[in-house]
Design a protein around this motif. Structure first.
Motif, PDB file in Angstrom:
ATOM      1  N   PHE A  71      -3.604   7.594   5.611  1.00 31.30           N
ATOM      2  CA  PHE A  71      -3.528   6.903   6.898  1.00 31.30           C
ATOM      3  C   PHE A  71      -3.447   7.891   8.059  1.00 31.30           C
ATOM      4  O   PHE A  71      -3.799   7.551   9.191  1.00 31.30           O
ATOM      5  CB  PHE A  71      -2.332   5.954   6.927  1.00 31.30           C
ATOM      6  N   PHE A 116      -6.259  -0.343   0.060  1.00 33.35           N
ATOM      7  CA  PHE A 116      -6.058  -0.429   1.511  1.00 33.35           C
ATOM      8  C   PHE A 116      -6.923  -1.456   2.226  1.00 33.35           C
ATOM      9  O   PHE A 116      -7.076  -1.391   3.446  1.00 33.35           O
ATOM     10  CB  PHE A 116      -6.284   0.945   2.177  1.00 33.35           C
ATOM     11  N   THR A 171      -0.465   7.548   0.648  1.00 35.04           N
ATOM     12  CA  THR A 171      -0.809   6.580   1.691  1.00 35.04           C
ATOM     13  C   THR A 171      -0.577   7.170   3.073  1.00 35.04           C
ATOM     14  O   THR A 171      -1.419   7.026   3.977  1.00 35.04           O
ATOM     15  CB  THR A 171       0.003   5.291   1.507  1.00 35.04           C
ATOM     16  N   TRP A 181       0.812  -1.212   0.000  1.00 33.42           N
ATOM     17  CA  TRP A 181       0.000   0.000   0.000  1.00 33.42           C
ATOM     18  C   TRP A 181       0.848   1.266   0.000  1.00 33.42           C
ATOM     19  O   TRP A 181       0.346   2.357  -0.273  1.00 33.42           O
ATOM     20  CB  TRP A 181      -0.940   0.023   1.205  1.00 33.42           C
TER      21      TRP A 181
END
Length: 288
Positions: A168, A271, A164, A156
């Motif tokens: 996140f 994800f 990412t 990912w």
């Protein structure tokens, strides 16, 4: 309890998933602050703050249109204050605004890095901070962030580490704030789609019309969001929900109405942990 009479502050609410959640809430008689950047029509992006607010009112809700940028503390605080002044309080924050760029390290300039982190992680943090004093006063307060489960496999990160990390960052806000706000009774959860969703980002950045046809409509996320936001905030916090699994738990078995093209094989979103894919049982293609 439902969303009738509840007040939602939704970022990125002019189109796509944000607008779908706004309209879903409006159909139950909710109040919605439509917070977004698009003041004038854009050649490649549908909708404006004003047009989204008009749709909310046509659907049966009350709307407060607010042109603003989640990167601006001043603009966010002003919008939250106006929301409370207009509707008498604040029950729900939906962190939907997000920036995306699926480039590798060498292909990501620092201006784009800063944009993604300021909109995604910083914007989520700022909006939660601004709304928290008012959410504490609500009967069933929720923060719902459109961000993925924290699956830390390298696959990912390798193709687009900047995006990412920024995405996140939103999920890490959920992880930390759920525990931090637990004594206040404020629920903090994330919601992520099992499949790609037919939005401007999917059409313009990821896969054009072909991916659009292999996607689901934003309404599936909105319906899942409504179910989450109806739960008891003190008993439902710190979760990373997946739209289809939320609806299956509620008894939905036919997902074909959500498909853009019911004959197409759907594409899995980014994800997703393997356990989620196995739990869904829906046949999926891998993106890319």
């Amino acid at each position: 309890m439902g969303l009738a009479g509840k007040t939602l502050f939704i970022t990125g609410a002019t189109r796509g998933i944000g607008l779908a959640i706004a309209l879903r809430a409006a159909r139950e008689g909710a109040n919605v602050t439509v917070f977004g950047k698009t003041a004038a029509p854009h050649p490649r992006l549908p909708g404006t703050v004003a047009s989204a607010a008009a749709e909310v009112e046509a659907a049966g809700g009350r709307a407060l249109p607010w042109v603003g940028d989640v990167r601006s503390e001043e603009q966010v605080l002003a919008a939250v204050a106006a929301t409370v002044a207009t509707f008498g309080g604040l029950d729900i924050l939906v962190n939907n605004a997000s920036a995306i760029s699926l480039a590798g390290t060498e292909g990501t300039d620092l201006k784009r890095w800063d944009l993604m982190h300021q909109v995604n992680a910083r914007g989520t943090f700022l909006c939660a901070k601004a709304c928290l004093p008012h959410l504490r006063k609500a009967a069933n307060p929720h923060i719902l962030t459109l961000s993925p489960p924290l699956d830390l496999r390298p696959k990912w990160f390798a193709p687009h580490v900047a995006y990412t990390l920024a995405k996140f960052g939103m999920s890490l806000c959920t992880l930390g704030m759920a525990e931090e706000f637990r004594p206040d009774g404020v629920a903090v959860n994330s919601l992520w789609p099992l499949t790609t969703i037919d939005t401007a980002a999917v059409r313009n950045l990821l896969g054009g019309d072909a991916l659009s046809r292999a996607s689901r409509r934003p309404e599936i996320v909105a319906d899942a969001a409504a179910l989450i936001l109806d739960r008891d905030a003190r008993a439902c916090t710190g979760n990373f929900f997946i739209d289809e699994l939320v609806l299956r738990e509620a008894g939905v078995t036919d997902f074909s109405p959500y498909a853009v093209d019911p004959s197409a094989v759907l594409v899995a979103d980014f994800f997703l942990p393997d356990a989620v894919l196995e739990a869904s049982g829906t046949p999926l293609q891998v993106l890319g």
